[in-house]
Design a protein around this motif. Sequence first.
Motif, short mmCIF file in Angstrom:
data_model
loop_
_atom_site.label_atom_id
_atom_site.label_comp_id
_atom_site.label_asym_id
_atom_site.label_seq_id
_atom_site.Cartn_x
_atom_site.Cartn_y
_atom_site.Cartn_z
N ALA A 1 0.84 -1.19 0.00
CA ALA A 1 0.00 0.00 0.00
C ALA A 1 0.88 1.24 0.00
CB ALA A 1 -0.91 0.01 1.22
N GLN A 2 0.33 2.28 -0.59
CA GLN A 2 1.07 3.53 -0.60
C GLN A 2 1.09 4.14 0.81
OE1 GLN A 2 -1.09 2.66 -2.94
NE2 GLN A 2 0.23 2.61 -4.73
N THR A 3 2.18 4.80 1.14
CA THR A 3 2.25 5.51 2.41
C THR A 3 2.66 6.95 2.15
OG1 THR A 3 4.53 4.84 2.75
CG2 THR A 3 2.84 3.49 3.77
N VAL A 4 2.12 7.83 2.97
CA VAL A 4 2.42 9.25 2.87
C VAL A 4 2.91 9.71 4.23
CG1 VAL A 4 1.47 11.53 2.38
CG2 VAL A 4 0.63 9.53 1.13
N THR A 5 4.06 10.35 4.26
CA THR A 5 4.68 10.75 5.53
C THR A 5 4.84 12.27 5.60
OG1 THR A 5 5.91 8.67 5.62
CG2 THR A 5 6.69 10.47 7.01
N GLN A 6 4.32 12.81 6.67
CA GLN A 6 4.53 14.24 6.97
C GLN A 6 5.28 14.27 8.30
OE1 GLN A 6 0.09 15.18 5.73
NE2 GLN A 6 1.22 17.09 6.06
N SER A 7 6.53 14.66 8.26
CA SER A 7 7.40 14.52 9.42
C SER A 7 7.35 15.70 10.38
CB SER A 7 8.84 14.30 8.96
OG SER A 7 9.24 15.38 8.14
N GLN A 8 6.60 16.72 10.02
CA GLN A 8 6.51 17.92 10.87
C GLN A 8 5.10 18.00 11.47
OE1 GLN A 8 7.01 19.93 7.26
NE2 GLN A 8 8.99 20.83 7.76
N PRO A 9 4.92 17.55 12.69
CA PRO A 9 3.58 17.59 13.28
C PRO A 9 3.06 19.02 13.45
CG PRO A 9 5.03 16.19 14.56
CD PRO A 9 5.89 16.92 13.57
N GLU A 10 3.96 19.94 13.80
CA GLU A 10 3.55 21.33 14.01
C GLU A 10 4.61 22.27 13.47
OE1 GLU A 10 1.39 20.53 18.34
OE2 GLU A 10 2.31 22.45 17.92
N MET A 11 4.13 23.39 12.93
CA MET A 11 5.03 24.45 12.48
C MET A 11 4.38 25.79 12.75
SD MET A 11 6.71 23.15 8.94
CE MET A 11 7.99 24.39 9.06
N SER A 12 5.22 26.81 12.83
CA SER A 12 4.68 28.16 12.97
C SER A 12 5.49 29.09 12.07
CB SER A 12 4.74 28.63 14.43
OG SER A 12 6.07 28.66 14.88
N VAL A 13 4.85 30.18 11.70
CA VAL A 13 5.48 31.16 10.81
C VAL A 13 4.94 32.53 11.15
CG1 VAL A 13 3.73 30.83 9.01
CG2 VAL A 13 6.00 31.69 8.39
N GLN A 14 5.78 33.54 11.01
CA GLN A 14 5.33 34.91 11.21
C GLN A 14 4.49 35.34 10.00
OE1 GLN A 14 6.57 35.55 14.90
NE2 GLN A 14 5.86 37.30 13.72
N GLU A 15 3.51 36.13 10.29
CA GLU A 15 2.69 36.71 9.22
C GLU A 15 3.60 37.39 8.20
OE1 GLU A 15 -0.16 39.41 10.82
OE2 GLU A 15 -1.44 39.38 9.04
N ALA A 16 3.27 37.17 6.92
CA ALA A 16 3.98 37.74 5.76
C ALA A 16 5.27 36.99 5.41
CB ALA A 16 4.30 39.21 5.94
N GLU A 17 5.68 36.04 6.25
CA GLU A 17 6.86 35.26 5.94
C GLU A 17 6.49 34.03 5.09
OE1 GLU A 17 9.14 37.92 7.29
OE2 GLU A 17 10.16 36.02 6.93
N THR A 18 7.51 33.27 4.70
CA THR A 18 7.33 32.08 3.87
C THR A 18 7.60 30.83 4.70
OG1 THR A 18 7.91 33.22 1.83
CG2 THR A 18 8.21 30.83 1.85
N VAL A 19 6.82 29.80 4.47
CA VAL A 19 7.00 28.53 5.19
C VAL A 19 6.87 27.38 4.20
CG1 VAL A 19 4.54 28.33 5.78
CG2 VAL A 19 6.26 27.22 7.23
N THR A 20 7.61 26.31 4.48
CA THR A 20 7.56 25.12 3.63
C THR A 20 7.19 23.91 4.46
OG1 THR A 20 9.20 26.01 2.09
CG2 THR A 20 8.86 23.63 2.07
N LEU A 21 6.18 23.20 4.01
CA LEU A 21 5.73 21.98 4.68
C LEU A 21 6.20 20.78 3.86
CD1 LEU A 21 2.02 22.98 5.50
CD2 LEU A 21 4.12 23.55 6.72
N SER A 22 6.70 19.77 4.55
CA SER A 22 7.30 18.62 3.87
C SER A 22 6.34 17.45 3.75
CB SER A 22 8.55 18.16 4.62
OG SER A 22 9.49 19.19 4.71
#
Lengths: 113, 114
Positions: free
Chosen positions: B1-22
């Motif tokens: 079966a296919q598996t999908v992994t998101q290794s970052q349970p939580e993230m935060s970013v300042q308003e107007a900044e850039t963030v990348t989710l893996s």
Amino acid sequence: NAGVTQTPKFQVLKTGQSMTLQCAQDMNHNSMYWYRQDPGMGLRLIYYSASEGTTDKGEVPNGYNVSRLNKREFSLRLESAAPSQTSVYFCASKVAGLPYEQYFGPGTRLTVT
Amino acid sequence: AQTVTQSQPEMSVQEAETVTLSCTYDTSESNYYLFWYKQPPSRQMILVIRQEAYKQQNATENRFSVNFQKAAKSFSLKISDSQLGDTAMYFCAFRQTGANNLFFGTGTRLTVIP
């Protein structure tokens, strides 16, 4: 155009009780789906209906039954609820063929005590 | 079966900044689709962006873009100019071509800080 609607929004059941979750879509979609979402997990597919008159098991079908009543409606039934079925349930629909995405309803939060 | 992994349970970013989710996934298939869904506190699942595996060009939708690395089986989501309304759970999802099942990751809770 309401999209995908689900009733009820919240439900509390006692162990052993039965209930049916209702889902309807007004987008003339062929395919419909039922998912459950548990804490700390992504959505998991319970059952789906690729077209009117057909249903198939998904990843976690045990303890559930479904009915594709017509093109618009797809219901999920719990015959004898168990605490392990406490979850948030989402219905979704999709146009047949690719690469169309699934459109989700607002969810039903079910608690089994 | 296919598996999908998101290794970052939580993230935060300042308003107007850039963030990348893996997001990484595991499949032996060559044709498939990848999605990012947003789930705000209202619980509604909202499609953010979609990528077809046969397309080399990365998908973009306004402030949202992806970095799709097929060989590495990686599918990250970049949110530019973050807004307070971007606060939500974000789920990466995979669907094999011709299949009905969407496989979801466990989600990343993103908080945008004013």
